[in-house]
Design a protein around this motif. Structure first.
Motif, PDB file in Angstrom:
ATOM      1  N   ILE A  97       0.921  -1.169  -0.085  1.00  0.00           N
ATOM      2  CA  ILE A  97      -0.091   0.047  -0.083  1.00  0.00           C
ATOM      3  C   ILE A  97       0.838   1.154   0.140  1.00  0.00           C
ATOM      4  O   ILE A  97       1.888   1.502   0.655  1.00  0.00           O
ATOM      5  N   ASP A  98       0.500   2.263  -0.980  1.00  0.00           N
ATOM      6  CA  ASP A  98       1.311   3.451  -0.911  1.00  0.00           C
ATOM      7  C   ASP A  98       0.857   4.246   0.285  1.00  0.00           C
ATOM      8  O   ASP A  98       0.197   4.560   0.419  1.00  0.00           O
ATOM      9  N   THR A  99       2.025   4.505   1.070  1.00  0.00           N
ATOM     10  CA  THR A  99       2.139   5.423   2.254  1.00  0.00           C
ATOM     11  C   THR A  99       2.902   6.577   2.179  1.00  0.00           C
ATOM     12  O   THR A  99       2.939   7.415   3.021  1.00  0.00           O
ATOM     13  N   VAL A 155       1.510   9.836   3.764  1.00  0.00           N
ATOM     14  CA  VAL A 155       1.447   9.959   5.338  1.00  0.00           C
ATOM     15  C   VAL A 155       2.632  10.510   5.959  1.00  0.00           C
ATOM     16  O   VAL A 155       3.687  10.173   5.599  1.00  0.00           O
ATOM     17  N   LYS A 156       2.421  11.632   6.747  1.00  0.00           N
ATOM     18  CA  LYS A 156       3.360  12.367   7.385  1.00  0.00           C
ATOM     19  C   LYS A 156       3.168  11.975   8.806  1.00  0.00           C
ATOM     20  O   LYS A 156       2.040  12.200   9.478  1.00  0.00           O
ATOM     21  N   LEU A 157       4.316  11.478   9.486  1.00  0.00           N
ATOM     22  CA  LEU A 157       4.035  11.147  10.770  1.00  0.00           C
ATOM     23  C   LEU A 157       4.462  12.398  11.787  1.00  0.00           C
ATOM     24  O   LEU A 157       5.477  13.104  11.419  1.00  0.00           O
ATOM     25  N   THR A 158       3.902  12.310  12.841  1.00  0.00           N
ATOM     26  CA  THR A 158       4.070  13.472  13.828  1.00  0.00           C
ATOM     27  C   THR A 158       5.460  13.259  14.440  1.00  0.00           C
ATOM     28  O   THR A 158       6.040  12.295  14.491  1.00  0.00           O
ATOM     29  N   GLU A 177       7.169   2.335   7.752  1.00  0.00           N
ATOM     30  CA  GLU A 177       6.414   1.908   6.823  1.00  0.00           C
ATOM     31  C   GLU A 177       5.150   1.306   7.840  1.00  0.00           C
ATOM     32  O   GLU A 177       3.891   1.390   7.234  1.00  0.00           O
ATOM     33  N   THR A 178       5.334   0.550   8.992  1.00  0.00           N
ATOM     34  CA  THR A 178       4.078  -0.082   9.723  1.00  0.00           C
ATOM     35  C   THR A 178       3.442   1.305  10.437  1.00  0.00           C
ATOM     36  O   THR A 178       2.243   1.229  10.119  1.00  0.00           O
ATOM     37  N   LEU A 179       4.038   2.436  10.649  1.00  0.00           N
ATOM     38  CA  LEU A 179       3.465   3.419  11.347  1.00  0.00           C
ATOM     39  C   LEU A 179       2.865   4.105  10.321  1.00  0.00           C
ATOM     40  O   LEU A 179       1.320   4.485  10.610  1.00  0.00           O
ATOM     41  N   ARG A 180       3.027   4.397   9.125  1.00  0.00           N
ATOM     42  CA  ARG A 180       2.518   4.980   8.000  1.00  0.00           C
ATOM     43  C   ARG A 180       1.456   4.135   7.644  1.00  0.00           C
ATOM     44  O   ARG A 180       0.141   4.912   7.277  1.00  0.00           O
ATOM     45  N   LEU A 181       1.176   2.651   7.603  1.00  0.00           N
ATOM     46  CA  LEU A 181       0.163   2.091   7.127  1.00  0.00           C
ATOM     47  C   LEU A 181      -0.969   1.974   8.330  1.00  0.00           C
ATOM     48  O   LEU A 181      -2.068   2.304   7.880  1.00  0.00           O
ATOM     49  N   ILE A 182      -0.628   1.828   9.502  1.00  0.00           N
ATOM     50  CA  ILE A 182      -1.607   2.006  10.584  1.00  0.00           C
ATOM     51  C   ILE A 182      -2.430   3.427  10.257  1.00  0.00           C
ATOM     52  O   ILE A 182      -3.441   3.385  10.406  1.00  0.00           O
ATOM     53  N   ILE A 183      -1.764   4.621  10.263  1.00  0.00           N
ATOM     54  CA  ILE A 183      -2.484   5.633  10.154  1.00  0.00           C
ATOM     55  C   ILE A 183      -3.303   5.783   8.609  1.00  0.00           C
ATOM     56  O   ILE A 183      -4.248   6.226   8.406  1.00  0.00           O
TER      57      ILE A 183
END
Length: 93
Positions: free
Chosen positions: A7-9, A12-15, A78-84
């Motif tokens: 999945i293209d993440t 997604v920008k992480l805090t 990538e895991t954190l981005r996918l969750i979001i």
């Protein structure tokens, strides 16, 4: 033939809070991996050998080469981005 389609993440920008977690999670990923290998009978050696079950990465995280740490960091990010991306929220209590 296998054609991976993650999945293209990229959007997604992480805090900053989540980015701070990256190294801690990456270290835990390494420890989980290493624990599993050790339980399977793998041991440390400077050369990886599947038959002898030896691996140079069976060391504490802070002793890993940067290239190996980067692999764990990328997995974490990538895991954190996918969750979001999937609509979940990650909050600290």
């Amino acid at each position: 033939m296998y054609n991976p389609k993650p999945i293209d993440t990229s959007d997604v920008k992480l805090t900053d809070d989540l980015l701070e977690l990256t190294e801690m999670i990456a270290e835990n990923i390494h420890d989980v991996w290493a624990k599993g290998r050790i339980e399977e009978g793998w041991t440390y050696d400077a050369k990886k050998d599947g038959e002898k079950k030896t691996n140079p990465c069976l060391v504490p995280y802070d002793e890993l080469p940067e290239t190996e740490k980067e692999y764990d960091r990328n997995t974490t990010l990538e895991t954190l981005r996918l969750i979001i991306k999937l609509g979940y929220e990650i909050k600290k209590k």
